[in-house]
Design a protein around this motif. Structure first.
Motif, PDB file in Angstrom:
ATOM      1  N   GLY A 179       0.811  -1.217   0.000  1.00  0.00           N
ATOM      2  CA  GLY A 179       0.000   0.000   0.000  1.00  0.00           C
ATOM      3  C   GLY A 179       0.837   1.255   0.000  1.00  0.00           C
ATOM      4  N   GLY A 180       2.123   1.120  -0.293  1.00  0.00           N
ATOM      5  CA  GLY A 180       3.044   2.238  -0.150  1.00  0.00           C
ATOM      6  C   GLY A 180       3.151   3.150  -1.357  1.00  0.00           C
ATOM      7  N   GLY A 181       2.485   2.817  -2.441  1.00  0.00           N
ATOM      8  CA  GLY A 181       2.534   3.678  -3.618  1.00  0.00           C
ATOM      9  C   GLY A 181       3.710   3.392  -4.533  1.00  0.00           C
ATOM     10  N   GLY A 182       4.503   2.396  -4.209  1.00  0.00           N
ATOM     11  CA  GLY A 182       5.678   2.099  -5.015  1.00  0.00           C
ATOM     12  C   GLY A 182       5.513   0.885  -5.903  1.00  0.00           C
ATOM     13  N   ARG A 183       6.660   0.238  -6.155  1.00  0.00           N
ATOM     14  CA  ARG A 183       6.662  -0.875  -7.101  1.00  0.00           C
ATOM     15  C   ARG A 183       5.779  -2.034  -6.654  1.00  0.00           C
ATOM     16  NH1 ARG A 183      12.497  -2.956  -8.414  1.00  0.00           N
ATOM     17  NH2 ARG A 183      12.669  -0.724  -8.859  1.00  0.00           N
ATOM     18  N   MET A 184       5.803  -2.350  -5.374  1.00  0.00           N
ATOM     19  CA  MET A 184       5.000  -3.481  -4.908  1.00  0.00           C
ATOM     20  C   MET A 184       3.502  -3.197  -5.002  1.00  0.00           C
ATOM     21  SD  MET A 184       7.202  -5.066  -1.779  1.00  0.00           S
ATOM     22  CE  MET A 184       5.971  -6.308  -1.502  1.00  0.00           C
ATOM     23  N   MET A 185       3.117  -1.959  -4.795  1.00  0.00           N
ATOM     24  CA  MET A 185       1.702  -1.635  -4.962  1.00  0.00           C
ATOM     25  C   MET A 185       1.298  -1.783  -6.427  1.00  0.00           C
ATOM     26  SD  MET A 185      -0.506   1.727  -3.870  1.00  0.00           S
ATOM     27  CE  MET A 185      -0.417   2.589  -5.438  1.00  0.00           C
ATOM     28  N   GLN A 186       2.175  -1.346  -7.323  1.00  0.00           N
ATOM     29  CA  GLN A 186       1.878  -1.500  -8.750  1.00  0.00           C
ATOM     30  C   GLN A 186       1.786  -2.973  -9.131  1.00  0.00           C
ATOM     31  OE1 GLN A 186       0.928   0.722 -11.015  1.00  0.00           O
ATOM     32  NE2 GLN A 186       0.926   2.180  -9.324  1.00  0.00           N
ATOM     33  N   GLN A 187       2.666  -3.790  -8.533  1.00  0.00           N
ATOM     34  CA  GLN A 187       2.594  -5.222  -8.813  1.00  0.00           C
ATOM     35  C   GLN A 187       1.270  -5.812  -8.351  1.00  0.00           C
ATOM     36  OE1 GLN A 187       6.069  -6.722  -6.865  1.00  0.00           O
ATOM     37  NE2 GLN A 187       7.429  -6.300  -8.599  1.00  0.00           N
ATOM     38  N   LEU A 188       0.804  -5.371  -7.176  1.00  0.00           N
ATOM     39  CA  LEU A 188      -0.477  -5.868  -6.668  1.00  0.00           C
ATOM     40  C   LEU A 188      -1.612  -5.472  -7.611  1.00  0.00           C
ATOM     41  CD1 LEU A 188      -1.910  -7.228  -4.182  1.00  0.00           C
ATOM     42  CD2 LEU A 188      -2.349  -4.903  -3.368  1.00  0.00           C
ATOM     43  N   LEU A 189      -1.567  -4.227  -8.057  1.00  0.00           N
ATOM     44  CA  LEU A 189      -2.619  -3.761  -8.962  1.00  0.00           C
ATOM     45  C   LEU A 189      -2.552  -4.483 -10.307  1.00  0.00           C
ATOM     46  CD1 LEU A 189      -2.424   0.095  -8.295  1.00  0.00           C
ATOM     47  CD2 LEU A 189      -4.132  -1.508  -7.437  1.00  0.00           C
ATOM     48  N   ASP A 190      -1.329  -4.620 -10.835  1.00  0.00           N
ATOM     49  CA  ASP A 190      -1.175  -5.188 -12.189  1.00  0.00           C
ATOM     50  C   ASP A 190      -1.418  -6.691 -12.220  1.00  0.00           C
ATOM     51  OD1 ASP A 190      -0.567  -2.690 -13.098  1.00  0.00           O
ATOM     52  OD2 ASP A 190       1.610  -2.976 -13.028  1.00  0.00           O
ATOM     53  N   LYS A 191      -1.082  -7.381 -11.123  1.00  0.00           N
ATOM     54  CA  LYS A 191      -1.194  -8.843 -11.143  1.00  0.00           C
ATOM     55  C   LYS A 191      -2.513  -9.358 -10.570  1.00  0.00           C
ATOM     56  CE  LYS A 191       3.668 -10.145 -11.089  1.00  0.00           C
ATOM     57  NZ  LYS A 191       4.665 -11.040 -10.463  1.00  0.00           N
ATOM     58  N   ILE A 192      -3.078  -8.634  -9.632  1.00  0.00           N
ATOM     59  CA  ILE A 192      -4.245  -9.169  -8.925  1.00  0.00           C
ATOM     60  C   ILE A 192      -5.524  -8.408  -9.263  1.00  0.00           C
ATOM     61  CG2 ILE A 192      -5.250  -9.704  -6.668  1.00  0.00           C
ATOM     62  CD1 ILE A 192      -2.766 -11.324  -7.262  1.00  0.00           C
ATOM     63  N   ILE A 193      -5.483  -7.094  -9.117  1.00  0.00           N
ATOM     64  CA  ILE A 193      -6.737  -6.336  -9.136  1.00  0.00           C
ATOM     65  C   ILE A 193      -7.161  -5.936 -10.547  1.00  0.00           C
ATOM     66  CG2 ILE A 193      -7.854  -4.227  -8.300  1.00  0.00           C
ATOM     67  CD1 ILE A 193      -6.106  -4.497  -5.776  1.00  0.00           C
ATOM     68  N   ARG A 194      -6.285  -5.291 -11.316  1.00  0.00           N
ATOM     69  CA  ARG A 194      -6.698  -4.852 -12.661  1.00  0.00           C
ATOM     70  C   ARG A 194      -7.098  -6.020 -13.554  1.00  0.00           C
ATOM     71  NH1 ARG A 194      -2.244  -0.871 -12.477  1.00  0.00           N
ATOM     72  NH2 ARG A 194      -3.166   1.153 -11.920  1.00  0.00           N
ATOM     73  N   PRO A 195      -6.351  -7.156 -13.565  1.00  0.00           N
ATOM     74  CA  PRO A 195      -6.798  -8.268 -14.410  1.00  0.00           C
ATOM     75  C   PRO A 195      -8.189  -8.784 -14.038  1.00  0.00           C
ATOM     76  CG  PRO A 195      -4.527  -8.590 -13.736  1.00  0.00           C
ATOM     77  CD  PRO A 195      -5.044  -7.427 -12.943  1.00  0.00           C
ATOM     78  N   ALA A 196      -8.512  -8.722 -12.748  1.00  0.00           N
ATOM     79  CA  ALA A 196      -9.821  -9.225 -12.328  1.00  0.00           C
ATOM     80  C   ALA A 196     -10.949  -8.330 -12.818  1.00  0.00           C
ATOM     81  CB  ALA A 196      -9.875  -9.336 -10.802  1.00  0.00           C
TER      82      ALA A 196
END
Length: 348
Positions: free
Chosen positions: A22-39
């Motif tokens: 939830g920090g706004g960095g690379r790991m947040m983007q990974q969460l969005l790109d791999k889990i949430i946006r594809p869904a």
């Protein structure tokens, strides 16, 4: 001299949510790109803008929001994701609107399992597809372990009102038929039994479902709908009491005509609950002229989650403060009152 390597390689795969998600960095983007946006993938979400840019060709819109804090997150008949989408879709439908777009904000507790998050967002996508809506914008935040109870979801929804009728409590008229679309009390009892680990002879599952289709069918059949309301927290009784007060009329309902499954009734007797005050997530009440009650019931019964549609009472007369009277099976008239507290917390 060799330059020091300053970047810290981050592992791509985690099994649990960590604060950096939830920090706004690379790991947040990974969460969005791999889990949430594809869904939730759709053309509007793909804009990846600060706001979703949407076209709504209508003069009248319905706009609603709600938050979901249910415990447990997974229950018989659904999960928090399905509940969030259906809840917002139903709020729009109860205004006579055709649901179109939904936002989704996730507040995730540190340590939450990634696989559970995947399961929930996939459930949200399936529920949105079934209701014919798109999840077009959202947000995610991560809170420290012990501060979030797993996952909270906030959703907001927009829909268009295509009917010329105004679906409002003030449009309820003396002589109207009072109809419910389904049996009562299953959601609250399903949550209670699962939360407390109680075994019951028959599995009681939540009635959690989208109500957009049966409501739209009423409009397509030219039913003169005066008012709609979904029967969530507080159940049937609280809903009717609130509506009676707003429209200044007396409602009379018949105990013997109320659709309550025998296993739900037995669980209520065991736990000391009144099924009239238990929450539902796939039930609604509607008010139509008595002359159209039969047509409205026949229309609803064509849908899988409204096959038990039945008239439960009538709007009998004007009453300054509003009043709901239950005619019991023993022939006694009982005035229904609002509960002083909440029978079952954290159910939606």
């Amino acid at each position: 001299m060799t330059e020091p390597k300053l970047n810290c390689p981050l592992p791509l795969n985690y099994e649990q949510i960590v604060m950096a998600h939830g920090g706004g960095g690379r790991m947040m983007q990974q969460l969005l790109d791999k889990i949430i946006r594809p869904a939730f993938d759709n053309d509007i979400l793909a804009q990846q803008h600060d706001s979703a840019i949407i076209n709504i060709p209508a003069n009248r819109l319905a706009f609603t929001t709600d938050s979901y804090v249910i415990k447990p997150l997974f229950f018989n008949g659904g999960d928090i994701g399905k509940l969030a989408v259906c809840g917002t879709v139903n709020d729009l439908a109860m205004s006579g609107a055709k649901p179109l777009y939904i936002s989704c904000s996730l507040i995730i507790e540190e340590g939450f399992a990634i696989k559970d998050l995947q399961r929930i967002v996939q459930s949200m996508r399936a529920s949105a597809d079934e209701a014919g809506v798109k999840i077009v914008t959202g947000d995610s935040k991560v809170v420290e372990h012990g501060k979030g109870d797993g996952l909270y979801i906030n959703t907001a929804g927009v829909g268009v009102i295509e009917t010329e009728s105004s679906i409002l409590p003030n449009n309820i008229r003396t002589g109207d038929a009072i109809i419910v679309n389904s049996d009562l009390g299953r959601h609250g009892i399903a949550i209670m039994l699962q939360r407390e680990g109680m075994d019951f002879a028959s599995a009681i599952d939540s009635d959690c479902a989208s109500l957009a289709a049966p409501v739209q069918a009423l409009f397509d059949a030219n039913i003169d709908v005066h008012c709609l309301r979904d029967l969530t927290r507080g159940g049937l009784s609280s809903c009717l009491i609130e509506l009676a007060a707003v429209c200044g009329r007396q409602f009379e309902i018949r105990e013997q005509g109320l659709p309550v499954r025998q296993d739900v009734r037995s669980a209520c007797e065991l736990l000391g609950f009144d099924p009239l005050y238990i929450a539902n997530e796939g039930c609604f009440v509607l008010f139509v002229p008595q002359s159209q009650a039969g047509a409205a019931i026949a229309t609803l019964q064509k849908h899988s989650n409204s096959q038990q549609a039945v008239q439960i009472g009538t709007v009998s007369e004007e009453h300054a403060d509003g009043r709901v009277i239950l005619q019991t099976a023993m022939g006694i008239s009982r005035i229904l009152e609002l509960l002083s507290g909440e029978q079952l917390p954290r159910i939606c």
